[in-house]
Motif scaffolding. Structure first.
Motif, mmCIF file in Angstrom:
data_model
loop_
_atom_site.group_PDB
_atom_site.id
_atom_site.type_symbol
_atom_site.label_atom_id
_atom_site.label_comp_id
_atom_site.label_asym_id
_atom_site.label_seq_id
_atom_site.Cartn_x
_atom_site.Cartn_y
_atom_site.Cartn_z
ATOM 1 N N ASP A 22 13.027 -10.800 -4.680
ATOM 2 C CA ASP A 22 12.898 -11.965 -5.413
ATOM 3 C C ASP A 22 13.213 -13.219 -4.343
ATOM 4 N N THR A 23 12.285 -14.026 -3.865
ATOM 5 C CA THR A 23 12.504 -14.825 -2.691
ATOM 6 C C THR A 23 12.276 -16.251 -3.621
ATOM 7 N N SER A 24 11.860 -16.209 -4.753
ATOM 8 C CA SER A 24 10.738 -17.756 -5.528
ATOM 9 C C SER A 24 12.588 -18.832 -5.203
ATOM 10 N N THR A 25 13.326 -18.731 -5.122
ATOM 11 C CA THR A 25 14.349 -20.079 -4.895
ATOM 12 C C THR A 25 14.829 -20.021 -3.648
ATOM 13 N N TRP A 26 14.345 -19.410 -2.755
ATOM 14 C CA TRP A 26 14.145 -19.896 -1.447
ATOM 15 C C TRP A 26 13.387 -20.961 -0.846
ATOM 16 N N ALA A 27 14.060 -21.581 -0.060
ATOM 17 C CA ALA A 27 13.438 -22.239 0.882
ATOM 18 C C ALA A 27 13.233 -22.533 2.295
ATOM 19 N N TYR A 28 11.960 -22.631 3.085
ATOM 20 C CA TYR A 28 11.603 -22.238 4.922
ATOM 21 C C TYR A 28 11.028 -23.373 5.414
ATOM 22 N N ALA A 29 11.766 -23.011 6.515
ATOM 23 C CA ALA A 29 11.116 -23.781 7.466
ATOM 24 C C ALA A 29 11.436 -22.690 8.985
ATOM 25 N N ALA A 30 9.473 -23.210 9.224
ATOM 26 C CA ALA A 30 9.994 -22.893 10.655
ATOM 27 C C ALA A 30 9.003 -23.561 12.206
ATOM 28 N N SER A 31 9.752 -23.445 12.491
ATOM 29 C CA SER A 31 9.085 -24.121 14.251
ATOM 30 C C SER A 31 8.777 -23.227 15.524
ATOM 31 N N ALA A 32 8.322 -24.392 16.814
ATOM 32 C CA ALA A 32 8.211 -23.436 17.608
ATOM 33 C C ALA A 32 8.503 -24.378 18.712
ATOM 34 N N TYR A 33 9.340 -24.427 19.981
ATOM 35 C CA TYR A 33 9.809 -24.641 20.462
ATOM 36 C C TYR A 33 9.119 -24.341 22.332
ATOM 37 N N ASP A 34 8.429 -25.614 22.432
ATOM 38 C CA ASP A 34 7.625 -25.125 23.870
ATOM 39 C C ASP A 34 9.210 -24.909 25.276
ATOM 40 N N PHE A 35 9.571 -24.548 25.677
ATOM 41 C CA PHE A 35 10.722 -25.230 26.789
ATOM 42 C C PHE A 35 10.470 -26.335 27.900
ATOM 43 N N LYS A 36 9.502 -25.281 28.880
ATOM 44 C CA LYS A 36 8.381 -26.811 29.089
ATOM 45 C C LYS A 36 8.669 -27.861 28.999
ATOM 46 N N GLY A 37 7.637 -28.613 28.170
ATOM 47 C CA GLY A 37 7.870 -28.984 27.187
ATOM 48 C C GLY A 37 8.571 -29.835 26.253
ATOM 49 N N ASP A 38 9.739 -29.151 26.292
ATOM 50 C CA ASP A 38 10.339 -29.915 25.387
ATOM 51 C C ASP A 38 9.508 -30.691 24.038
ATOM 52 N N VAL A 39 9.245 -29.766 23.437
ATOM 53 C CA VAL A 39 8.579 -30.172 21.960
ATOM 54 C C VAL A 39 9.147 -28.852 20.930
ATOM 55 N N ILE A 40 9.227 -29.365 19.684
ATOM 56 C CA ILE A 40 9.236 -28.317 18.409
ATOM 57 C C ILE A 40 8.222 -28.764 18.506
ATOM 58 N N ASP A 41 7.802 -28.007 17.693
ATOM 59 C CA ASP A 41 6.485 -27.907 16.526
ATOM 60 C C ASP A 41 6.827 -27.605 15.111
ATOM 61 N N GLN A 42 6.358 -27.897 13.930
ATOM 62 C CA GLN A 42 6.897 -27.436 13.011
ATOM 63 C C GLN A 42 5.847 -26.625 12.250
ATOM 64 N N LEU A 43 5.323 -25.758 11.774
ATOM 65 C CA LEU A 43 4.577 -24.794 11.601
ATOM 66 C C LEU A 43 4.838 -24.624 9.653
ATOM 67 N N ILE A 83 19.348 -20.914 0.908
ATOM 68 C CA ILE A 83 19.043 -20.457 -0.694
ATOM 69 C C ILE A 83 20.415 -20.848 -0.822
ATOM 70 N N GLY A 84 20.452 -21.881 -1.556
ATOM 71 C CA GLY A 84 21.038 -22.271 -2.226
ATOM 72 C C GLY A 84 21.986 -23.301 -1.236
ATOM 73 N N ASP A 85 23.765 -23.295 -0.774
ATOM 74 C CA ASP A 85 23.633 -23.976 0.190
ATOM 75 C C ASP A 85 23.939 -22.953 1.336
ATOM 76 N N ASP A 86 23.307 -22.482 1.816
ATOM 77 C CA ASP A 86 23.425 -20.781 2.712
ATOM 78 C C ASP A 86 22.103 -21.371 3.684
ATOM 79 N N VAL A 87 22.270 -21.050 4.521
ATOM 80 C CA VAL A 87 20.727 -20.900 5.575
ATOM 81 C C VAL A 87 21.252 -20.413 6.593
ATOM 82 N N TRP A 88 19.896 -19.318 6.579
ATOM 83 C CA TRP A 88 20.147 -17.899 7.210
ATOM 84 C C TRP A 88 18.763 -18.299 8.118
ATOM 85 N N THR A 89 18.405 -17.811 9.073
ATOM 86 C CA THR A 89 17.571 -17.335 9.848
ATOM 87 C C THR A 89 17.631 -15.829 10.309
ATOM 88 N N PRO A 90 16.597 -15.693 9.348
ATOM 89 C CA PRO A 90 15.974 -14.686 9.582
ATOM 90 C C PRO A 90 15.064 -13.476 10.828
#
Length: 106
Positions: A22-43, A83-90
Motif C-alpha cells: 500500500d503505497t498511498s501515503t508515499w511521496a516520490y522524487a526521481a532524478s538523473a545525473y549527468d557526470f560529464k555535464g554536472d546536470v541533475i534532471d528531475q524526472l 514515508i512519514g519522516d523517513d527517506v528511502w532510496t529503493p
C-alpha cells in the motif's frame, strides 16, 4: 533513445512477491545525473496502486549525450521515497542513452 520518451515502471511487492504494498501515503522524487555535464534532471513520477511510473520527457532526453555512437551517455538514476519522516532510496541505477541516427526525419 535520445530525444524519445523514456518510461520506467517500478513495482513494490510484499515478501510473498504477489501482493503489492500500500503505497498511498508515499511521496516520490526521481532524478538523473549527468557526470560529464554536472546536470541533475528531475524526472516525472506518477504514483499508482503499488507502483510508480518514472518518465523522462523528450525535452529532457534530447539533451542527454552528443555524437553519433551507439551509447551517447550514461547517467546515474535514483528514485527517492518519503514515508512519514523517513527517506528511502529503493532504486539506484544507470540510464544508458542510445543515439538516434535518423535525425527525426522519418
Amino acid at each position: 533513445m535520445r530525444g524519445d520518451t523514456a518510461p520506467l515502471r517500478i513495482e513494490f511487492y510484499n515478501n510473498d512477491e504477489i501482493t503489492a504494498y500500500d503505497t498511498s501515503t508515499w511521496a516520490y522524487a526521481a532524478s538523473a545525473y549527468d557526470f560529464k555535464g554536472d546536470v541533475i534532471d528531475q524526472l516525472t513520477v506518477e504514483a499508482g496502486d503499488g507502483h510508480v511510473l518514472v518518465t523522462a520527457s523528450p525535452a529532457i532526453t534530447a539533451l542527454w549525450g552528443t555524437s553519433y555512437r551507439s551509447t551517447v551517455a550514461e547517467l546515474a538514476f535514483d528514485l527517492q521515497v518519503t514515508i512519514g519522516d523517513d527517506v528511502w532510496t529503493p532504486v539506484i541505477g544507470t540510464i544508458t542513452v542510445l543515439g538516434d541516427v535518423t535525425g527525426g526525419s522519418l
